[in-house]
Design a protein around this motif. Sequence first.
Motif, PDB file in Angstrom:
ATOM      1  N   GLN A  68      -3.323  -0.053  -1.812  1.00 10.13           N
ATOM      2  CA  GLN A  68      -2.292   0.128  -2.525  1.00 10.13           C
ATOM      3  C   GLN A  68      -1.231   1.110  -2.493  1.00 10.13           C
ATOM      4  O   GLN A  68      -0.168   1.163  -2.381  1.00 10.13           O
ATOM      5  N   ALA A  69      -1.871   2.443  -1.600  1.00 13.89           N
ATOM      6  CA  ALA A  69      -0.915   3.593  -1.461  1.00 13.89           C
ATOM      7  C   ALA A  69      -0.024   2.814  -0.269  1.00 13.89           C
ATOM      8  O   ALA A  69       1.063   3.242  -0.240  1.00 13.89           O
ATOM      9  N   TRP A  72       2.900   0.797  -1.701  1.00  9.03           N
ATOM     10  CA  TRP A  72       3.896   1.596  -2.210  1.00  9.03           C
ATOM     11  C   TRP A  72       4.527   2.364  -1.110  1.00  9.03           C
ATOM     12  O   TRP A  72       5.905   2.240  -1.162  1.00  9.03           O
ATOM     13  N   ALA A  75       6.792  -0.525   0.358  1.00  8.44           N
ATOM     14  CA  ALA A  75       8.007  -1.002  -0.742  1.00  8.44           C
ATOM     15  C   ALA A  75       9.032   0.307  -0.454  1.00  8.44           C
ATOM     16  O   ALA A  75      10.242   0.012  -0.328  1.00  8.44           O
ATOM     17  N   ALA A  76       8.399   1.503  -0.530  1.00  9.00           N
ATOM     18  CA  ALA A  76       9.665   2.610  -0.461  1.00  9.00           C
ATOM     19  C   ALA A  76      10.255   2.363   0.844  1.00  9.00           C
ATOM     20  O   ALA A  76      11.475   2.785   0.894  1.00  9.00           O
ATOM     21  N   TRP A 117       9.024  -5.983  -2.876  1.00  8.32           N
ATOM     22  CA  TRP A 117       7.896  -6.692  -3.953  1.00  8.32           C
ATOM     23  C   TRP A 117       6.806  -6.900  -3.030  1.00  8.32           C
ATOM     24  O   TRP A 117       5.467  -6.722  -3.602  1.00  8.32           O
ATOM     25  N   LEU A 120       4.053  -4.680  -2.408  1.00  6.53           N
ATOM     26  CA  LEU A 120       3.336  -4.413  -3.859  1.00  6.53           C
ATOM     27  C   LEU A 120       2.440  -5.329  -4.297  1.00  6.53           C
ATOM     28  O   LEU A 120       1.334  -5.140  -4.662  1.00  6.53           O
ATOM     29  N   VAL A 125      -0.774  -3.974  -6.208  1.00  6.84           N
ATOM     30  CA  VAL A 125      -0.236  -2.854  -7.023  1.00  6.84           C
ATOM     31  C   VAL A 125       0.239  -3.758  -8.165  1.00  6.84           C
ATOM     32  O   VAL A 125       0.127  -3.426  -9.274  1.00  6.84           O
ATOM     33  N   THR A 126       0.813  -4.939  -8.099  1.00 10.87           N
ATOM     34  CA  THR A 126       1.199  -5.724  -9.194  1.00 10.87           C
ATOM     35  C   THR A 126       0.831  -7.235  -9.205  1.00 10.87           C
ATOM     36  O   THR A 126       0.505  -7.775  -7.846  1.00 10.87           O
TER      37      THR A 126
END
Length: 133
Positions: A68-69, A72, A75-76, A117, A120, A125-126
């Motif tokens: 998950q990190a 993120w 995505a960033a 997205w 993630l 994450v989502t």
Amino acid sequence: MTRRTISLWILGLLYGAAGFLHLALPGPFVAIVPPWVPAPALVVALTGIAEILGAIGMLQPVSPALRQAAGWGLAAYALCVWPANLQHMLIDLVHPGRGLPLAYHVPRLALQPVLIWWPLWASGVTDWPWRRR
């Protein structure tokens, strides 16, 4: 194999390859760094490392939290490189016939939210838009 697992592999392979290219052949990437970004060659090298680390994090099977990190982080990353993609389009518009056409750039820029997205969702994450009930 689930959609998420397939997505993790696709993203891992794509970001791993892109990261390798950023390090092995940085010239084309340095050329599209916006002028306001300091030390373009260093930024391209760091983004290559970030892509490779993100790919490793997405593909590692041990830690969902690390995955998950990585989601993120990728995505960033996709958000942060949006200006370079816009700069790339502007450069190609100034030099018609030498660069890529708008038929490449417009979908590329329009799909950037998907590239934000996707890691993630793939990393867990989502669940949006396929929420588990």
